[in-house]
Motif scaffolding. Structure first.
Motif, PDB file in Angstrom:
ATOM      1  N   GLU A   1      25.119  -9.606   5.054  1.00 27.95           N
ATOM      2  CA  GLU A   1      23.660  -9.763   4.343  1.00 27.95           C
ATOM      3  C   GLU A   1      22.646  -8.778   4.004  1.00 27.95           C
ATOM      4  O   GLU A   1      23.135  -7.488   4.098  1.00 27.95           O
ATOM      5  CB  GLU A   1      22.870 -10.113   5.718  1.00 27.95           C
ATOM      6  N   ILE A   2      22.191  -8.750   2.983  1.00 31.18           N
ATOM      7  CA  ILE A   2      21.510  -7.626   2.426  1.00 31.18           C
ATOM      8  C   ILE A   2      19.452  -7.663   4.096  1.00 31.18           C
ATOM      9  O   ILE A   2      19.134  -8.765   3.025  1.00 31.18           O
ATOM     10  CB  ILE A   2      20.229  -7.947   0.725  1.00 31.18           C
ATOM     11  N   LEU A   3      19.174  -6.963   4.673  1.00 33.69           N
ATOM     12  CA  LEU A   3      18.239  -7.090   5.452  1.00 33.69           C
ATOM     13  C   LEU A   3      17.092  -6.653   4.672  1.00 33.69           C
ATOM     14  O   LEU A   3      17.487  -5.233   4.491  1.00 33.69           O
ATOM     15  CB  LEU A   3      18.558  -7.191   6.479  1.00 33.69           C
ATOM     16  N   SER A   4      15.819  -7.355   4.263  1.00 34.03           N
ATOM     17  CA  SER A   4      14.869  -6.767   3.018  1.00 34.03           C
ATOM     18  C   SER A   4      14.100  -6.660   4.151  1.00 34.03           C
ATOM     19  O   SER A   4      14.241  -7.760   5.025  1.00 34.03           O
ATOM     20  CB  SER A   4      14.678  -7.630   2.322  1.00 34.03           C
ATOM     21  N   ALA A   5      12.820  -5.327   4.346  1.00 35.75           N
ATOM     22  CA  ALA A   5      11.761  -5.773   5.473  1.00 35.75           C
ATOM     23  C   ALA A   5      10.827  -4.359   4.514  1.00 35.75           C
ATOM     24  O   ALA A   5      11.178  -4.159   3.163  1.00 35.75           O
ATOM     25  CB  ALA A   5      12.219  -5.724   6.285  1.00 35.75           C
TER      26      ALA A   5
ATOM     27  N   ASN B   1       1.041  -1.451  -0.217  1.00 28.72           N
ATOM     28  CA  ASN B   1      -0.107   0.043  -0.311  1.00 28.72           C
ATOM     29  C   ASN B   1       0.972   1.236  -0.315  1.00 28.72           C
ATOM     30  O   ASN B   1       1.682   1.581   0.068  1.00 28.72           O
ATOM     31  CB  ASN B   1      -0.759   0.100   1.112  1.00 28.72           C
ATOM     32  N   LYS B   2       0.104   2.242  -0.181  1.00 24.62           N
ATOM     33  CA  LYS B   2       0.723   3.614  -0.234  1.00 24.62           C
ATOM     34  C   LYS B   2       2.068   3.848   1.192  1.00 24.62           C
ATOM     35  O   LYS B   2       2.854   4.609   0.429  1.00 24.62           O
ATOM     36  CB  LYS B   2       0.075   4.627  -1.128  1.00 24.62           C
ATOM     37  N   ASN B   3       1.739   3.374   2.213  1.00 24.72           N
ATOM     38  CA  ASN B   3       1.860   3.309   2.860  1.00 24.72           C
ATOM     39  C   ASN B   3       2.914   2.295   3.696  1.00 24.72           C
ATOM     40  O   ASN B   3       3.933   3.002   4.257  1.00 24.72           O
ATOM     41  CB  ASN B   3       1.378   3.911   4.815  1.00 24.72           C
ATOM     42  N   THR B   4       3.441   1.570   3.101  1.00 25.08           N
ATOM     43  CA  THR B   4       4.084   0.660   3.144  1.00 25.08           C
ATOM     44  C   THR B   4       5.683   1.045   2.698  1.00 25.08           C
ATOM     45  O   THR B   4       5.271   1.046   0.811  1.00 25.08           O
ATOM     46  CB  THR B   4       3.347  -0.941   2.853  1.00 25.08           C
ATOM     47  N   LEU B   5       7.560   0.737   3.053  1.00 27.48           N
ATOM     48  CA  LEU B   5       7.850   1.341   1.912  1.00 27.48           C
ATOM     49  C   LEU B   5       8.709  -0.199   2.830  1.00 27.48           C
ATOM     50  O   LEU B   5       9.215   0.034   3.608  1.00 27.48           O
ATOM     51  CB  LEU B   5       9.008   2.643   3.637  1.00 27.48           C
ATOM     52  N   PRO B   6       9.519  -0.553   1.340  1.00 29.13           N
ATOM     53  CA  PRO B   6      10.264  -1.313   1.418  1.00 29.13           C
ATOM     54  C   PRO B   6      11.957  -1.244   1.545  1.00 29.13           C
ATOM     55  O   PRO B   6      11.905  -0.295   0.733  1.00 29.13           O
ATOM     56  CB  PRO B   6       9.976  -2.030  -0.175  1.00 29.13           C
ATOM     57  N   VAL B   7      12.561  -1.666   2.582  1.00 28.48           N
ATOM     58  CA  VAL B   7      13.713  -0.685   3.187  1.00 28.48           C
ATOM     59  C   VAL B   7      14.620  -2.195   2.883  1.00 28.48           C
ATOM     60  O   VAL B   7      14.442  -3.523   3.130  1.00 28.48           O
ATOM     61  CB  VAL B   7      13.672  -0.077   4.195  1.00 28.48           C
ATOM     62  N   ALA B   8      16.467  -1.776   2.832  1.00 27.54           N
ATOM     63  CA  ALA B   8      17.248  -3.162   3.102  1.00 27.54           C
ATOM     64  C   ALA B   8      18.865  -2.168   3.427  1.00 27.54           C
ATOM     65  O   ALA B   8      18.580  -1.000   3.275  1.00 27.54           O
ATOM     66  CB  ALA B   8      17.174  -3.257   1.200  1.00 27.54           C
ATOM     67  N   LEU B   9      19.089  -2.735   4.112  1.00 29.65           N
ATOM     68  CA  LEU B   9      20.026  -2.711   4.881  1.00 29.65           C
ATOM     69  C   LEU B   9      21.334  -3.560   4.809  1.00 29.65           C
ATOM     70  O   LEU B   9      21.223  -4.629   4.404  1.00 29.65           O
ATOM     71  CB  LEU B   9      20.171  -2.906   6.715  1.00 29.65           C
ATOM     72  N   ILE B  10      22.628  -2.460   4.349  1.00 26.59           N
ATOM     73  CA  ILE B  10      23.407  -3.545   3.795  1.00 26.59           C
ATOM     74  C   ILE B  10      24.526  -3.611   4.602  1.00 26.59           C
ATOM     75  O   ILE B  10      25.684  -2.985   4.856  1.00 26.59           O
ATOM     76  CB  ILE B  10      24.125  -2.340   2.774  1.00 26.59           C
TER      77      ILE B  10
END
Length: 301
Positions: free
Chosen positions: A263-267, A3-12
């Motif tokens: 690791e690429i931590l995706s969330a 949805n428009k409020n959900t932001l996919p992020v990644a930590l390298i």
């Protein structure tokens, strides 16, 4: 995005690969992979261009610093533009001869520099001799507006100070982000290592809860030997960076957590949840701002 409020992020979460060229090449690969997974906001670890050089005091290390804008910001800006991500980096800034900062730089998805944050709290402990290298920041605690939200960017040692997180929240930050380089002395006992790591995570969970905001912390991994190894001094065993990068929700809940390897931590974080959480836990409403004057004192004797 769901949805428009959900932001996919990644930590390298990465180890040191030797020098800036090698590390940036790995970062380019990791960001490409993170973007391919759908990430729109990517966070890098503290001082990601090389080894954590603050394990000793040497004027030669100042040669690693660069201007902002400079070669790294140009390269990272192109990377952000290529993959359409907002990118949060961490650089050793040369502001002038003899004046250096530990500086986070935020790039928009078009590659432009949106803003920077200069680390405010500077440690000076065995293995972490940062006061020799970095002048405390003078920009203040100002969130940076991006196409994917208003980011409250802080750096490593800032994470132990609730005042820093609170001021970012009071200025309208929607997410708190911490590029980090934290680890333990390999010579410490295992129970001490566990206490240190648990305290670090607990501190971040506290910032999330107290401010009703998501928190992203990206740490480095791997053992980095100390240049003082031959001196048998405290901290001479180097630093084992423990990783455990994590993404927290606004009630301090774990959304994602990494281990101790690269690791690429995706969330995905739901930016709308902060509104819901703050309605049931209205900490900002109930603050007694009329009674906090003594917080400006070093200590109340």
């Amino acid at each position: 995005m769901s949805n428009k409020n959900t932001l996919p992020v990644a930590l390298i979460q990465e180890k040191n690969h030797g020098d800036a060229e090698a590390n940036l090449a790995v970062i380019e690969m990791r960001v490409a992979e993170a973007a391919a997974r759908g990430a729109r906001l990517v966070l890098l670890q503290e001082l990601h261009n090389g080894a954590y050089f603050c394990q000793h005091e040497s004027v030669d290390e100042f040669d690693l610093a660069e201007t902002i804008p400079g070669p790294s910001t140009e390269r990272l800006g192109k990377l952000a533009r290529q993959h359409g991500v907002v990118l949060v980096s961490s650089l050793f800034e040369r502001r002038a001869a003899g004046l250096y900062h530990n500086t986070a730089v935020v790039f928009e998805k078009d590659g432009s520099v949106l803003g920077k944050y200069r680390k405010m709290h500077i440690p000076d402990d065995p293995g972490f001799y940062e006061k020799f290298y970095f002048t405390p920041g003078d920009i203040g605690f100002k969130p940076i507006d991006t196409s994917f939200g208003r980011l409250g960017v802080l750096v490593c040692w800032d994470q132990w100070y609730p005042e820093a997180a609170r001021l970012m929240a009071l200025a309208g930050a929607e997410v708190l982000l911490y590029p980090t380089a934290i680890g333990w002395d390999p010579d410490d006992a295992q129970d001490e290592k566990s206490r240190q790591r648990d305290a670090w995570i607990l501190s971040h969970r506290g910032h999330a809860v107290a401010n009703g905001l998501p928190v992203l912390s990206c740490n480095r991994v791997g053992h980095e030997p100390s240049p003082l190894a031959s001196e048998k001094a405290t901290g001479a065993a180097g630093i084992q960076f423990w990783g455990n990068s994590h993404v927290l929700g606004p009630q301090g809940e774990f959304v994602a957590e990494a281990g101790a390897e690269p690791e690429i931590l995706s969330a995905e974080i739901d930016l709308a949840r902060s509104e819901d959480v703050r309605r049931i836990w209205p900490f900002l409403r109930d603050r007694r701002i009329d009674a906090y004057g003594d917080l400006l004192k070093r200590y109340i004797d």
